[in-house]
Design a protein around this motif. Structure first.
Motif, PDB file in Angstrom:
ATOM      1  N   GLY A  54       0.903  -1.321  -0.373  1.00 12.56           N
ATOM      2  CA  GLY A  54       0.075   0.031   0.125  1.00 12.56           C
ATOM      3  C   GLY A  54       0.508   1.352   0.049  1.00 12.56           C
ATOM      4  N   ALA A  55       1.793   1.328   1.062  1.00 17.21           N
ATOM      5  CA  ALA A  55       2.991   2.572   1.071  1.00 17.21           C
ATOM      6  C   ALA A  55       3.502   2.726  -1.210  1.00 17.21           C
ATOM      7  N   LEU A  56       3.571   2.111  -1.275  1.00 18.82           N
ATOM      8  CA  LEU A  56       4.951   1.568  -2.565  1.00 18.82           C
ATOM      9  C   LEU A  56       3.238   2.184  -3.800  1.00 18.82           C
ATOM     10  N   LEU A  59       2.945   5.840  -3.625  1.00 18.29           N
ATOM     11  CA  LEU A  59       4.331   6.294  -4.174  1.00 18.29           C
ATOM     12  C   LEU A  59       3.981   6.690  -5.040  1.00 18.29           C
ATOM     13  N   ALA A  60       3.686   5.204  -5.744  1.00 17.71           N
ATOM     14  CA  ALA A  60       3.598   5.429  -7.255  1.00 17.71           C
ATOM     15  C   ALA A  60       2.460   5.815  -8.050  1.00 17.71           C
ATOM     16  N   TRP A  66      -3.801   5.828 -10.931  1.00 19.36           N
ATOM     17  CA  TRP A  66      -4.968   5.350 -10.737  1.00 19.36           C
ATOM     18  C   TRP A  66      -4.130   4.561  -9.588  1.00 19.36           C
ATOM     19  N   ILE A  67      -2.817   4.072  -9.988  1.00 21.22           N
ATOM     20  CA  ILE A  67      -2.656   3.087  -8.516  1.00 21.22           C
ATOM     21  C   ILE A  67      -2.618   3.733  -7.368  1.00 21.22           C
ATOM     22  N   GLY A  68      -2.934   4.978  -7.296  1.00 22.13           N
ATOM     23  CA  GLY A  68      -2.540   5.873  -5.848  1.00 22.13           C
ATOM     24  C   GLY A  68      -3.903   5.301  -5.067  1.00 22.13           C
ATOM     25  N   ILE A  69      -4.872   5.454  -6.385  1.00 20.80           N
ATOM     26  CA  ILE A  69      -6.022   5.765  -6.031  1.00 20.80           C
ATOM     27  C   ILE A  69      -6.047   4.362  -4.951  1.00 20.80           C
ATOM     28  N   ALA A 108      -5.275  10.614   1.716  1.00 22.18           N
ATOM     29  CA  ALA A 108      -4.567  10.545   0.201  1.00 22.18           C
ATOM     30  C   ALA A 108      -5.715  10.206  -0.420  1.00 22.18           C
ATOM     31  N   LEU A 109      -6.772   8.826   0.107  1.00 25.64           N
ATOM     32  CA  LEU A 109      -7.520   9.135  -1.053  1.00 25.64           C
ATOM     33  C   LEU A 109      -8.229   9.749  -1.329  1.00 25.64           C
TER      34      LEU A 109
END
Length: 115
Positions: A54-56, A59-60, A66-69, A108-109
């Protein structure tokens, strides 16, 4: 990309990454409550792996939104599960702990969706 989004996302990633490291390092302030809650030791590595992923992913998401979301949504679900685990254990004194991780992941979301 807004500065607030970047700051919140990086902070949430670092905080969650620290949590993953803490469980793998078997830090007493993490593993003693897990044992008290009845979380099987066999799950601990995998729980840390979920946090690290989840942390990575957060950052991605600074590069591929969309990866962060997706990562933030996964972390929100993870930490909601942690809240439920603490409540089921009736460990009211440690209830704040999962919220310390849930709130930054939810922020963050939210900021990721609004970006």
């Amino acid at each position: 990309m807004h500065t607030a989004f970047i700051i919140v996302t990086v902070a949430a990633a670092l905080w969650t990454g620290f949590s993953a490291y803490s469980i793998w390092a078997k830090a007493p302030y993490v593993v003693e409550p897990l044992a008290h809650y009845g979380v099987p030791r066999a799950w601990w590595f995998w729980l840390g792996l979920a946090k690290a992923a989840g942390a990575l992913g957060l950052l991605a998401g600074l590069v591929v939104p969309w990866i962060g979301i997706a990562a933030a949504a996964g972390l929100v679900l993870y930490f909601l599960g942690a809240v439920v685990t603490v409540v089921r254990a009736r460990s009211w004194g440690t209830l704040v702990a999962p919220f310390m991780y849930l709130v930054p992941a939810a922020a963050a979301l939210t900021l990721g969706v609004l970006a």
